[in-house]
Design an enzyme around this catalytic site. Structure first.
Site, PDB file in Angstrom:
ATOM      1  N   GLU A 282      52.358  20.784  42.182  1.00  5.45           N
ATOM      2  CA  GLU A 282      53.276  21.712  42.895  1.00  5.45           C
ATOM      3  C   GLU A 282      53.127  21.736  44.208  1.00  5.45           C
ATOM      4  O   GLU A 282      51.872  21.903  44.746  1.00  5.45           O
ATOM      5  CB  GLU A 282      53.259  23.253  42.117  1.00  5.45           C
ATOM      6  CG  GLU A 282      53.807  24.561  42.838  1.00  5.45           C
ATOM      7  CD  GLU A 282      53.621  25.953  42.217  1.00  5.45           C
ATOM      8  OE1 GLU A 282      54.362  26.554  42.532  1.00  5.45           O
ATOM      9  OE2 GLU A 282      52.416  25.712  41.662  1.00  5.45           O
TER      10      GLU A 282
ATOM     11  N   LYS B   4      61.932  26.846  41.057  1.00  7.23           N
ATOM     12  CA  LYS B   4      61.037  27.574  40.235  1.00  7.23           C
ATOM     13  C   LYS B   4      61.551  28.876  39.556  1.00  7.23           C
ATOM     14  O   LYS B   4      62.106  29.764  40.372  1.00  7.23           O
ATOM     15  CB  LYS B   4      59.849  27.792  41.074  1.00  7.23           C
ATOM     16  CG  LYS B   4      58.737  28.279  40.311  1.00  7.23           C
ATOM     17  CD  LYS B   4      57.504  28.528  41.105  1.00  7.23           C
ATOM     18  CE  LYS B   4      56.203  29.110  40.561  1.00  7.23           C
ATOM     19  NZ  LYS B   4      54.864  28.954  41.491  1.00  7.23           N
TER      20      LYS B   4
ATOM     21  N   CYS C 260      54.985  25.461  37.419  1.00  2.00           N
ATOM     22  CA  CYS C 260      53.752  26.228  37.397  1.00  2.00           C
ATOM     23  C   CYS C 260      53.879  27.572  36.498  1.00  2.00           C
ATOM     24  O   CYS C 260      53.871  27.475  35.367  1.00  2.00           O
ATOM     25  CB  CYS C 260      53.445  26.638  38.730  1.00  2.00           C
ATOM     26  SG  CYS C 260      51.747  27.244  38.808  1.00  2.00           S
TER      27      CYS C 260
END
Length: 383
Positions: free
Chosen positions: A118, A195, A232
């Site tokens: 990330e 994300k 994540c």
């Protein structure tokens, strides 16, 4: 101690007798997977460059009507290369050089798809809540310097590249996103995936910089299989994995940046469970090292002001739909994990367990729709 322990695997190998260790691995990691015989030139290059290199193979049963669908995936974890106080462009260039070095070894190992960690082209500075210089690391997903760098790598090595960056969307008011750019093995930008879930946990209060993504659960049909990117914090949300799988993902990457004190006990469980529940491969990548910042910051959780997050513990690994998983990379060193997988295992596992066939999606959808309404009342039966 957190930044000194090389890996769980090496600790177990050191203290468990060899005749018992194989059974320990079976209990911990499921079905035995074979170590890959990687080229000696790759091992030598990794040793010279000072990074961990491991390779494992996941096998499927032979079928009569389908050929094996073999793909090699590479996961790269790394430290930042320069102090966080160095000029922005120098920090980016140094990371580009390091990644190019590791991708070169991935190419020697026959990797078809590689995924970076990330926000790989910068320090994970979101803890500071400072705008400058950190927002200067944000780039265009379509034609920024990091995307152009990855396009050249992809063409050179005939390799699909998943490049998670801090994106600046100039078309929509210079909005900033946490984004993974997917680059075809031809060098073309296939698209991007943002994300979906943004943490607000201690130092990881990332909504100072970007908010929840708006690209949904995109799946990319590459030359080597269907892939998705669950960035994540999304790994903590089972329905996030599920939706990528429902859209056809065979491999779901989870590029991350997470520290030991916060999440290390969760790390080996969540992505592996997602692989089992969704009949797909999952690939978990975490950065390594401790990143220091010039100005102290606080977390809003009662801790004293500090200048670093803590230790990013690496330990990147791959999980298969049958519940088996690879050992993890080092907790303290840069690394490349090569995983050879037969994607036929996805359907074979689905045929065995039937999780999707027996799922009650119409019931879940109906009840979730009700649960999102302001007048929702939980379905609780009382005397």
């Amino acid at each position: 101690m957190a930044g000194e322990l090389e890996s769980l695997e090496k600790l177990l190998e050191k203290h468990i007798p060899p005749d018992e260790l194989r059974e320990v691995w079976r209990l911990l990691y499921g079905k035995e997977i074979r170590p890959l015989d990687l080229p000696s030139c790759a091992s030598q290059a990794a040793s010279k460059a000072g990074f961990d290199l491991q390779g494992y193979g996941f096998e499927a049963a032979q079928e009569q009507t389908r050929r094996p669908r073999i793909v090699r995936v590479g996961l790269i974890q790394n430290k930042i290369q320069l102090p966080t106080t160095d000029p922005v462009t120098e920090q980016i260039s140094a990371l580009h050089r390091r990644i190019a070095e590791i991708v070169e070894v991935a190419a020697m190992c026959g990797v078809n798809i590689v995924c970076f960690q990330e926000a790989w082209s910068m320090p994970f500075a979101f803890c500071t809540r400072e705008k400058l210089p950190w927002t200067e690391f944000a780039e265009s997903a379509e034609d920024g310097m990091t995307t152009k760098f990855c396009q050249e790598l992809a063409k050179k090595h005939n390799m699909v590249i998943v490049s998670p960056i801090l994106e600046r969307d100039s078309v929509h008011g210079d909005t900033i996103w946490n984004t993974a750019v997917i680059i075809s093995n031809t060098g073309a930008v296939m698209g991007k995936s943002r994300k979906n879930h943004i943490p607000r946990v201690g130092d990881f209060n990332e909504s100072t910089y970007y908010m929840e993504g708006n690209t949904g659960h995109r799946v990319f049909q590459t030359a080597f299989g269907r892939i998705a990117v669950n960035i994540c914090y999304g790994r903590h949300h089972p329905l996030n994995w599920f939706m990528y799988s429902m859209n056809g993902a065979e491999i779901i990457f989870n590029p991350s940046a997470t520290i030991g004190e916060l999440s290390e006990s969760l790390w080996p469980i969540e992505a592996r469970n997602a692989a089992i529940a969704n009949h797909c491969f999952t690939c978990s990548i975490n950065r390594v090292g401790t990143e220091h910042f010039e100005n102290e910051f606080t977390s809003g959780d009662g801790k004293k002001a500090h200048r670093d997050f803590g230790h990013f513990y690496g330990s990147s690994y791959v999980s298969a739909p049958d519940g088996s998983r690879s050992p993890g990379l080092s907790r303290v060193r840069d690394g490349l994990l090569v995983a050879e997988m037969d994607l036929n295992l996805c359907r074979q596992t689905s045929d065995k367990w039937n999780f999707k066939m027996t799922g009650r999606y119409e019931m879940y959808a109906d009840e979730l729709t009700k649960a999102t309404q302001p007048d929702f009342k939980p379905n609780i039966v009382r005397e």
